[in-house]
Scaffold this motif. Sequence first.
Motif, PDB file in Angstrom:
ATOM      1  N   GLY A 103      12.247 -14.434 -27.870  1.00 28.52           N
ATOM      2  CA  GLY A 103      13.147 -15.585 -27.793  1.00 28.52           C
ATOM      3  C   GLY A 103      12.519 -16.888 -28.253  1.00 28.52           C
ATOM      4  O   GLY A 103      13.174 -17.693 -28.919  1.00 28.52           O
ATOM      5  N   ARG A 104      11.241 -17.083 -27.945  1.00 28.42           N
ATOM      6  CA  ARG A 104      10.601 -18.363 -28.296  1.00 28.42           C
ATOM      7  C   ARG A 104      10.510 -18.585 -29.802  1.00 28.42           C
ATOM      8  O   ARG A 104      10.962 -19.625 -30.298  1.00 28.42           O
ATOM      9  CB  ARG A 104       9.227 -18.447 -27.639  1.00 28.42           C
ATOM     10  N   PRO A 105       9.952 -17.635 -30.575  1.00 32.83           N
ATOM     11  CA  PRO A 105       9.884 -17.895 -32.023  1.00 32.83           C
ATOM     12  C   PRO A 105      11.251 -17.927 -32.701  1.00 32.83           C
ATOM     13  O   PRO A 105      11.412 -18.559 -33.747  1.00 32.83           O
ATOM     14  CB  PRO A 105       9.023 -16.743 -32.558  1.00 32.83           C
ATOM     15  N   LEU A 106      12.246 -17.259 -32.113  1.00 30.01           N
ATOM     16  CA  LEU A 106      13.562 -17.200 -32.743  1.00 30.01           C
ATOM     17  C   LEU A 106      14.427 -18.423 -32.466  1.00 30.01           C
ATOM     18  O   LEU A 106      15.406 -18.657 -33.178  1.00 30.01           O
ATOM     19  CB  LEU A 106      14.325 -15.951 -32.253  1.00 30.01           C
ATOM     20  N   GLN A 107      14.067 -19.211 -31.458  1.00 29.23           N
ATOM     21  CA  GLN A 107      14.978 -20.252 -30.983  1.00 29.23           C
ATOM     22  C   GLN A 107      15.332 -21.275 -32.055  1.00 29.23           C
ATOM     23  O   GLN A 107      16.490 -21.679 -32.195  1.00 29.23           O
ATOM     24  CB  GLN A 107      14.371 -20.962 -29.770  1.00 29.23           C
ATOM     25  N   GLY A 108      14.358 -21.698 -32.835  1.00 28.68           N
ATOM     26  CA  GLY A 108      14.633 -22.696 -33.874  1.00 28.68           C
ATOM     27  C   GLY A 108      15.616 -22.191 -34.911  1.00 28.68           C
ATOM     28  O   GLY A 108      16.558 -22.907 -35.300  1.00 28.68           O
ATOM     29  N   THR A 109      15.442 -20.956 -35.352  1.00 25.01           N
ATOM     30  CA  THR A 109      16.361 -20.374 -36.333  1.00 25.01           C
ATOM     31  C   THR A 109      17.757 -20.224 -35.759  1.00 25.01           C
ATOM     32  O   THR A 109      18.757 -20.526 -36.422  1.00 25.01           O
ATOM     33  CB  THR A 109      15.837 -19.001 -36.799  1.00 25.01           C
ATOM     34  N   ILE A 110      17.859 -19.767 -34.519  1.00 27.93           N
ATOM     35  CA  ILE A 110      19.156 -19.577 -33.872  1.00 27.93           C
ATOM     36  C   ILE A 110      19.868 -20.917 -33.717  1.00 27.93           C
ATOM     37  O   ILE A 110      21.077 -21.036 -33.977  1.00 27.93           O
ATOM     38  CB  ILE A 110      18.975 -18.893 -32.506  1.00 27.93           C
ATOM     39  N   ASP A 111      19.141 -21.953 -33.318  1.00 28.46           N
ATOM     40  CA  ASP A 111      19.753 -23.288 -33.178  1.00 28.46           C
ATOM     41  C   ASP A 111      20.304 -23.778 -34.504  1.00 28.46           C
ATOM     42  O   ASP A 111      21.406 -24.346 -34.565  1.00 28.46           O
ATOM     43  CB  ASP A 111      18.723 -24.279 -32.643  1.00 28.46           C
ATOM     44  N   ALA A 112      19.557 -23.575 -35.584  1.00 26.40           N
ATOM     45  CA  ALA A 112      20.010 -24.034 -36.910  1.00 26.40           C
ATOM     46  C   ALA A 112      21.267 -23.294 -37.341  1.00 26.40           C
ATOM     47  O   ALA A 112      22.224 -23.905 -37.883  1.00 26.40           O
ATOM     48  CB  ALA A 112      18.889 -23.835 -37.927  1.00 26.40           C
ATOM     49  N   ILE A 113      21.329 -21.995 -37.121  1.00 28.12           N
ATOM     50  CA  ILE A 113      22.504 -21.208 -37.512  1.00 28.12           C
ATOM     51  C   ILE A 113      23.705 -21.584 -36.675  1.00 28.12           C
ATOM     52  O   ILE A 113      24.828 -21.739 -37.175  1.00 28.12           O
ATOM     53  CB  ILE A 113      22.199 -19.709 -37.417  1.00 28.12           C
TER      54      ILE A 113
END
Length: 507
Positions: free
Chosen positions: A490-500
């Motif tokens: 979840g931590r490394p993915l959070q930035g990408t998920i927020d942008a999408i």
Amino acid sequence: MNGYLLTLLVASPLLGMMMVALMPRTEERTIKQFGFFGTLPPLILTLFLLVQYYSGIALSSFDIKVNWIRFGNLSMYDPNLFAVNFELGLDGLTLVFLLLTTIISSLAALASFSIKREWKGYYLLFLLLEIGMLGVFTAENLILFFIFFEMTLVPTFFLIGKWGYLEKEKASYQFLIYNGIGSAILLVVILILFARTGTTNIAALTQMMTMGGVSLFAPVSGSMKYGLCLALLIAFAIKLPMFPFHTWMVRVHAEAPPSIVMIHAGILLKIGAYGIIRFGMGIFPDQYQTLASIIVLFGVISLLYGAFLALVQTDFKLVLAYSSVSHMGIVMMGLGALNEAGLQGAIFQVVSHGLIAAFLFFLVAVLYERTGTTVLDRLGGLAKSMPLFSGFLLAGGMASLGLPGMSGFISEFMVFLGLFKSQPVLAAIGAIGLILTAIYVLRAVLTMTFGKDNSLIEKEIYDLKGKEMVPTAVLLGLIIAIGVYPNLLGRPLQGTIDAIMLAVGGR
């Protein structure tokens, strides 16, 4: 140095290819060792990137851009117009897929020690396949992505067709035809975008399609955007695969050598999900929103269809093949939910299924080497002769059906949480698939482990050996680690998920 690290990562399997190529064909043991060691440099470099990320270093600092190809002489208008650069980039989503790729590749190379013939050609193709997979997930422009995408098809075709089982040629040609059609659709989309906008850079295209960026050459109309988005979804749905484009994948799972199915189910199918997230949702978010309900509908159909067919199979490989169809349906449901929980669950499901599928197909490789069959009724009583193997098999089955404490539970829970928020009726229908999953998994595993004994199992069969314990322990450990502490992903993915989510207007 940072700027060249990704290039080194993608090209590092070449070192293993050189070592294998220099060995005489008869040196089986050395070739297999060099083939395995050739997968370690990309794994070490990816782990180094992970350490750098947790040290607080921005992943974008590892991006690289080198002038490569220019079409025409339009630099007076824009130096990047109709230029294709060699661009590799890194973000949280890419890092997660690189970790999945390098871990499974190393373990699959270890599983490939069971290959009985022509080891030199096998490992050369295997390492070439890994280069293609690493390039797919790091490419920052569509043409480079397509080149690496095609690089994965050729070695996979030969690895299936030469080292597979009885109907290996049919499986390899079916793989090539279906994926070739998907590639052709993808290439048409890329060429249209390049011709209309003058660029294939993913960040530039995202800005032009979503943030009002201006194309200096020929603006893309709204109707064309819908057509391009739909074409992209079809191209990657074939790769995923999603019903009704799934038949090729079932044959590959049944006929390819298990070590290659570890790669295929664990990584190659995930390129479809990666493409939908990166290009469908990323470049065409507005158009993607209007197609989300259709995506969910086909996801539910894939989930139920795959589960029903897995329920009636008599061969364990086919149970796992239709299980993959079903679990990829869950991915599509999460991607169509259009909210953070659904998207996060879909990505978790991609990683979780990759690990679980690789784990189970490694056990298939062990089982086939011992018994020469994967027919359920012929494998009753394994718990007596192979208790350790049976314990791992049961653990893999529990992970596949979504037992709490394992990665499958976290991913499925988040997908359905997101889908019940946006489309509760389809979510309720899809929940039937979870019940069917528990039924077909338990049926297959219990038939093999505690079913009626037969003459095949009465023979002297030895349990898991030391070298076979490494892949099983590593994969099961990762499955449990993600299930117990999901923030690892979840931590490394959070930035990408927020942008999408910002782009598609999700919640």
